[in-house]
Design a protein around this motif. Structure first.
Motif, PDB file in Angstrom:
ATOM      1  N   PRO A 100      73.569  82.196 167.391  1.00  0.00           N
ATOM      2  CA  PRO A 100      74.579  82.422 168.425  1.00  0.00           C
ATOM      3  C   PRO A 100      74.699  81.264 169.415  1.00  0.00           C
ATOM      4  O   PRO A 100      75.667  81.209 170.177  1.00  0.00           O
ATOM      5  CB  PRO A 100      74.098  83.694 169.124  1.00  0.00           C
ATOM      6  CG  PRO A 100      72.648  83.769 168.825  1.00  0.00           C
ATOM      7  CD  PRO A 100      72.455  83.141 167.493  1.00  0.00           C
ATOM      8  N   ARG A 101      73.725  80.336 169.380  1.00  0.00           N
ATOM      9  CA  ARG A 101      73.770  79.216 170.302  1.00  0.00           C
ATOM     10  C   ARG A 101      73.062  78.018 169.661  1.00  0.00           C
ATOM     11  O   ARG A 101      72.239  78.190 168.760  1.00  0.00           O
ATOM     12  CB  ARG A 101      73.075  79.572 171.611  1.00  0.00           C
ATOM     13  CG  ARG A 101      71.616  79.969 171.411  1.00  0.00           C
ATOM     14  CD  ARG A 101      70.992  80.473 172.699  1.00  0.00           C
ATOM     15  NE  ARG A 101      69.616  80.901 172.492  1.00  0.00           N
ATOM     16  CZ  ARG A 101      69.272  82.106 172.050  1.00  0.00           C
ATOM     17  NH1 ARG A 101      70.210  82.998 171.771  1.00  0.00           N
ATOM     18  NH2 ARG A 101      68.005  82.423 171.896  1.00  0.00           N
ATOM     19  N   PRO A 102      73.360  76.802 170.133  1.00  0.00           N
ATOM     20  CA  PRO A 102      72.656  75.637 169.598  1.00  0.00           C
ATOM     21  C   PRO A 102      71.153  75.753 169.821  1.00  0.00           C
ATOM     22  O   PRO A 102      70.709  76.081 170.908  1.00  0.00           O
ATOM     23  CB  PRO A 102      73.241  74.472 170.401  1.00  0.00           C
ATOM     24  CG  PRO A 102      74.590  74.956 170.820  1.00  0.00           C
ATOM     25  CD  PRO A 102      74.420  76.426 171.069  1.00  0.00           C
ATOM     26  N   SER A 103      70.394  75.482 168.786  1.00  0.00           N
ATOM     27  CA  SER A 103      68.950  75.603 168.888  1.00  0.00           C
ATOM     28  C   SER A 103      68.263  74.805 167.800  1.00  0.00           C
ATOM     29  O   SER A 103      68.766  74.695 166.678  1.00  0.00           O
ATOM     30  CB  SER A 103      68.526  77.073 168.775  1.00  0.00           C
ATOM     31  OG  SER A 103      67.117  77.188 168.763  1.00  0.00           O
ATOM     32  N   GLY A 104      67.108  74.297 168.143  1.00  0.00           N
ATOM     33  CA  GLY A 104      66.234  73.620 167.183  1.00  0.00           C
ATOM     34  C   GLY A 104      65.050  74.475 166.794  1.00  0.00           C
ATOM     35  O   GLY A 104      64.094  73.958 166.205  1.00  0.00           O
ATOM     36  N   LEU A 105      65.104  75.757 167.107  1.00  0.00           N
ATOM     37  CA  LEU A 105      64.018  76.677 166.787  1.00  0.00           C
ATOM     38  C   LEU A 105      64.458  77.666 165.717  1.00  0.00           C
ATOM     39  O   LEU A 105      65.469  78.353 165.895  1.00  0.00           O
ATOM     40  CB  LEU A 105      63.581  77.444 168.033  1.00  0.00           C
ATOM     41  CG  LEU A 105      63.042  76.613 169.183  1.00  0.00           C
ATOM     42  CD1 LEU A 105      62.768  77.500 170.395  1.00  0.00           C
ATOM     43  CD2 LEU A 105      61.770  75.887 168.768  1.00  0.00           C
TER      44      LEU A 105
END
Length: 122
Positions: A100-105
């Motif tokens: 739902p959102r930019p993430s590197g996890l």
């Protein structure tokens, strides 16, 4: 249920190119940040590239920046990964995923595909 289906993997010589495709179904595709991840044998899954929902803003891992290009077609519910100048260290299973959102996890991604194998020979 939501499905993400990757295709386009295969065996290629070092210096070659491949284009991965991820087709989404039963997903409000344009509402999700899409990412490509990869996992090599014995290694943790790592972020490769991501693209924001509608602005087209992209993010890349340092190891692939300048060689890989992520793009998306919201009308086709599809995200692509163009991989050029491939190296043996790019060998891995490649996954697309939706967040739902930019993430590197990885934990922030709600949906994952089954993966497609990319093998780069030296």
């Amino acid at each position: 249920q939501v499905q993400l289906v990757e295709s386009g993997g295969g065996l290629v010589q070092a210096g070659g190119s491949l284009r991965l495709t991820c087709a989404a179904s039963r997903l409000t595709f344009s509402s999700f940040y899409m990412g490509w991840w990869r996992q090599a044998p014995g290694k943790e899954r790592e972020f490769v590239a991501g693209i924001v929902r509608t602005s087209g803003i992209t993010y890349y891992a340092d190891s692939v920046r300048g060689r890989f290009t992520i793009s998306r077609d919201n009308a086709k519910n599809t995200v692509y990964l163009q991989m050029n100048t491939l190296k043996p260290e790019d060998t891995a299973v490649y996954y697309c995923a939706a967040s739902p959102r930019p993430s590197g996890l990885p934990i922030d991604y709600n949906y994952w595909g089954q993966g497609t194998q990319v093998t780069v020979s030296s």
